[in-house]
Design a protein around this motif. Structure first.
Motif, PDB file in Angstrom:
ATOM      1  N   ASN A  43      14.909  84.865  78.447  1.00  0.00           N
ATOM      2  CA  ASN A  43      15.585  85.209  79.698  1.00  0.00           C
ATOM      3  C   ASN A  43      15.457  84.079  80.710  1.00  0.00           C
ATOM      4  O   ASN A  43      14.455  83.372  80.766  1.00  0.00           O
ATOM      5  CB  ASN A  43      14.976  86.490  80.277  1.00  0.00           C
ATOM      6  N   SER A  44      16.495  83.897  81.499  1.00  0.00           N
ATOM      7  CA  SER A  44      16.491  82.945  82.612  1.00  0.00           C
ATOM      8  C   SER A  44      16.216  81.512  82.165  1.00  0.00           C
ATOM      9  O   SER A  44      15.409  80.793  82.758  1.00  0.00           O
ATOM     10  CB  SER A  44      15.456  83.369  83.664  1.00  0.00           C
ATOM     11  N   ASP A  46      18.289  77.820  80.950  1.00  0.00           N
ATOM     12  CA  ASP A  46      19.600  77.209  80.891  1.00  0.00           C
ATOM     13  C   ASP A  46      19.850  76.660  79.494  1.00  0.00           C
ATOM     14  O   ASP A  46      19.010  76.782  78.592  1.00  0.00           O
ATOM     15  CB  ASP A  46      19.741  76.118  81.954  1.00  0.00           C
ATOM     16  N   VAL A  71      25.335  84.456  82.140  1.00  0.00           N
ATOM     17  CA  VAL A  71      25.908  85.268  83.200  1.00  0.00           C
ATOM     18  C   VAL A  71      27.087  86.068  82.687  1.00  0.00           C
ATOM     19  O   VAL A  71      27.623  86.910  83.385  1.00  0.00           O
ATOM     20  CB  VAL A  71      26.363  84.397  84.386  1.00  0.00           C
ATOM     21  N   LYS A  96      20.493  95.209  84.083  1.00  0.00           N
ATOM     22  CA  LYS A  96      20.399  94.355  85.253  1.00  0.00           C
ATOM     23  C   LYS A  96      20.858  92.959  84.873  1.00  0.00           C
ATOM     24  O   LYS A  96      20.427  92.402  83.859  1.00  0.00           O
ATOM     25  CB  LYS A  96      18.968  94.333  85.780  1.00  0.00           C
ATOM     26  N   LEU A  97      21.758  92.395  85.672  1.00  0.00           N
ATOM     27  CA  LEU A  97      22.229  91.042  85.444  1.00  0.00           C
ATOM     28  C   LEU A  97      21.236  90.039  86.020  1.00  0.00           C
ATOM     29  O   LEU A  97      20.296  90.401  86.720  1.00  0.00           O
ATOM     30  CB  LEU A  97      23.614  90.854  86.082  1.00  0.00           C
ATOM     31  N   GLN A  98      21.454  88.761  85.714  1.00  0.00           N
ATOM     32  CA  GLN A  98      20.521  87.738  86.156  1.00  0.00           C
ATOM     33  C   GLN A  98      20.415  87.640  87.663  1.00  0.00           C
ATOM     34  O   GLN A  98      19.374  87.257  88.201  1.00  0.00           O
ATOM     35  CB  GLN A  98      20.942  86.373  85.594  1.00  0.00           C
ATOM     36  N   ASP A  99      21.490  87.998  88.354  1.00  0.00           N
ATOM     37  CA  ASP A  99      21.442  87.936  89.814  1.00  0.00           C
ATOM     38  C   ASP A  99      20.773  89.159  90.430  1.00  0.00           C
ATOM     39  O   ASP A  99      20.735  89.305  91.647  1.00  0.00           O
ATOM     40  CB  ASP A  99      22.843  87.756  90.388  1.00  0.00           C
ATOM     41  N   GLY A 100      20.252  90.053  89.576  1.00  0.00           N
ATOM     42  CA  GLY A 100      19.553  91.242  90.053  1.00  0.00           C
ATOM     43  C   GLY A 100      20.428  92.455  90.233  1.00  0.00           C
ATOM     44  O   GLY A 100      19.928  93.550  90.520  1.00  0.00           O
ATOM     45  N   LYS A 101      21.726  92.297  90.064  1.00  0.00           N
ATOM     46  CA  LYS A 101      22.646  93.420  90.255  1.00  0.00           C
ATOM     47  C   LYS A 101      22.456  94.445  89.150  1.00  0.00           C
ATOM     48  O   LYS A 101      22.483  94.116  87.958  1.00  0.00           O
ATOM     49  CB  LYS A 101      24.093  92.934  90.245  1.00  0.00           C
TER      50      LYS A 101
END
Length: 388
Positions: A43-44, A46, A71, A96-101
């Motif tokens: 996760n997270s 690149d 994303v 939950k998406l990477q931007d926290g949504k």
């Protein structure tokens, strides 16, 4: 080459760091695939970080395959839900998406009975409908037999989890009345105000989602149909919906219209007032509609209110809602209000016409006058083909 332990390479991979050989193997990003049986989710990270991890582990058979997050909603869903296996019906999960949504993910299996046509119908319709009382779709995925729908996360799930369970005391009368009005506003948008005029055809308590402020949002548009502004449509050979919420003319002949959604709303309204489920309620041989009619005839319906919230309401408002519910479930479509009239009834104190006694029909599995396929419980949507 194949061995007793599975497929193995005939030639070694050439992935050494800093290799200048023109024959060196390289790594490529691949989208829209299912992960292998054993993998490690990184996760997270690149692309470069993922490349270095894969390069480090390429020759170690004990290492799991590394799959990096992205994303892309489609890839996120595939990575997160490939391991859940097949389900017999729609199953919803939180993600939950990477931007926290936070998102809700609805996964439909091949054994659920809903086909690709219904799934695409839901995508097309709800992506073009934007209203605060309708659930908002964020994305979807179709891959072979996999059908996944991503939409905004509703913190309080569906209305039935509150209305028919231990949480019912958490929705007092003001909250219930707000939910009733919100659903009516959503219906008005579908029937009159949206670019696409839509008949939902499966309006029921489990298809009403609640956000963090307990505001209602109509969901599940897989069975919805567009129409061109006429009140009545041609009959359909495929009757879909949930028995108990289905208008008589639709259940028996396949004729659906704005007024068939109004009938479903009337049943839903009476469930919200009483805290009772249409498919399970029976008192002295009476179903919920007959019970509501009896109370309205005796005391204008105030005693129908769920006693767990009886201290939080003005009786006249409850009685008015019961009367509106009975007007919505009239046997003849012409006797039911249209959606504009319905919202006016709920938001003003204008005089209401007296309802006629609804037709109370209790279908059992021994009822030979109606196909058994139409018999269904409250939670399940059912369809059947009828001859013209």
């Amino acid at each position: 080459m194949f061995s007793c332990s599975g497929c193995v390479r005939k030639t070694e991979l050439l992935c050494e760091r800093n290799s200048t050989s023109k024959d060196a193997n390289v790594f490529y990003p691949v989208a829209n695939i299912k992960p292998p049986d054993f993998y490690e989710f990184a996760n997270s990270v690149d692309f470069e970080e993922c490349y270095q991890i894969c390069l480090h582990n390429y020759g170690n058979k004990s290492k799991k395959t590394i799959i990096a997050s992205t994303v892309s909603i489609t890839l996120f869903v595939i990575l997160s839900f490939a391991a859940f296996g097949f389900w017999r019906c729609r199953v919803e999960h939180m993600g939950k998406l990477q931007d926290g949504k936070e998102i809700a993910v609805k996964r439909l299996s091949s054994s659920s009975g809903q086909g690709k046509e219904e799934f695409l119908n839901e995508i097309v319709l709800i992506s073009k409908l934007q209203h605060k009382s309708l659930v908002r779709v964020l994305g979807y995925c179709i891959k072979e037999e996999e059908r996944i729908l991503i939409y905004e996360f509703m913190l309080n799930k569906s209305l039935d989890t509150f209305l028919f369970g231990k949480k019912k005391v958490e929705i007092d009368w003001p909250k219930r009345f707000n939910i009733i009005q919100g659903i009516a506003r959503g219906l008005l948008y579908l029937h009159r105000d949206s670019r696409l005029r839509v008949i939902h055809r499966d309006l029921k308590v489990s298809n009403i989602l609640l956000d963090e402020k307990m505001n209602p949002k109509i969901s599940d548009f897989g069975l919805a149909r567009m129409y061109q502004g006429t009140e009545y449509l041609d009959n359909t050979r495929r009757v879909v919906g949930t028995l108990g919420y289905m208008a008589p003319e639709y259940a028996w002949t396949g004729a659906f219209s704005e007024k068939s959604d109004i009938y479903s709303f009337g049943v839903l309204l009476l469930e919200i007032v009483s805290g009772e489920k249409i498919s399970r309620f029976s008192y002295d041989g009476k179903n919920l509609l007959a019970y509501a009619w009896e109370f309205w005839s005796e005391n204008r319906g105030t005693d129908l209110l769920d006693q767990d919230v009886a201290d939080s309401c003005p009786p006249c408002e409850v009685g008015r809602c019961v009367q509106i519910g009975l007007l919505c479930v009239q046997h003849q479509p012409a006797d039911r209000p249209n959606t504009l009239e319905l919202l006016s009834m709920l938001t003003t104190t204008s005089d209401l016409p007296p309802p006629k006694q609804p037709t109370f029909v209790v279908h059992t599995r021994d009822d030979q006058s109606m196909p058994n396929a139409l018999i269904t419980v409250n939670e399940m949507t059912q369809s059947v083909f009828l001859g013209r």
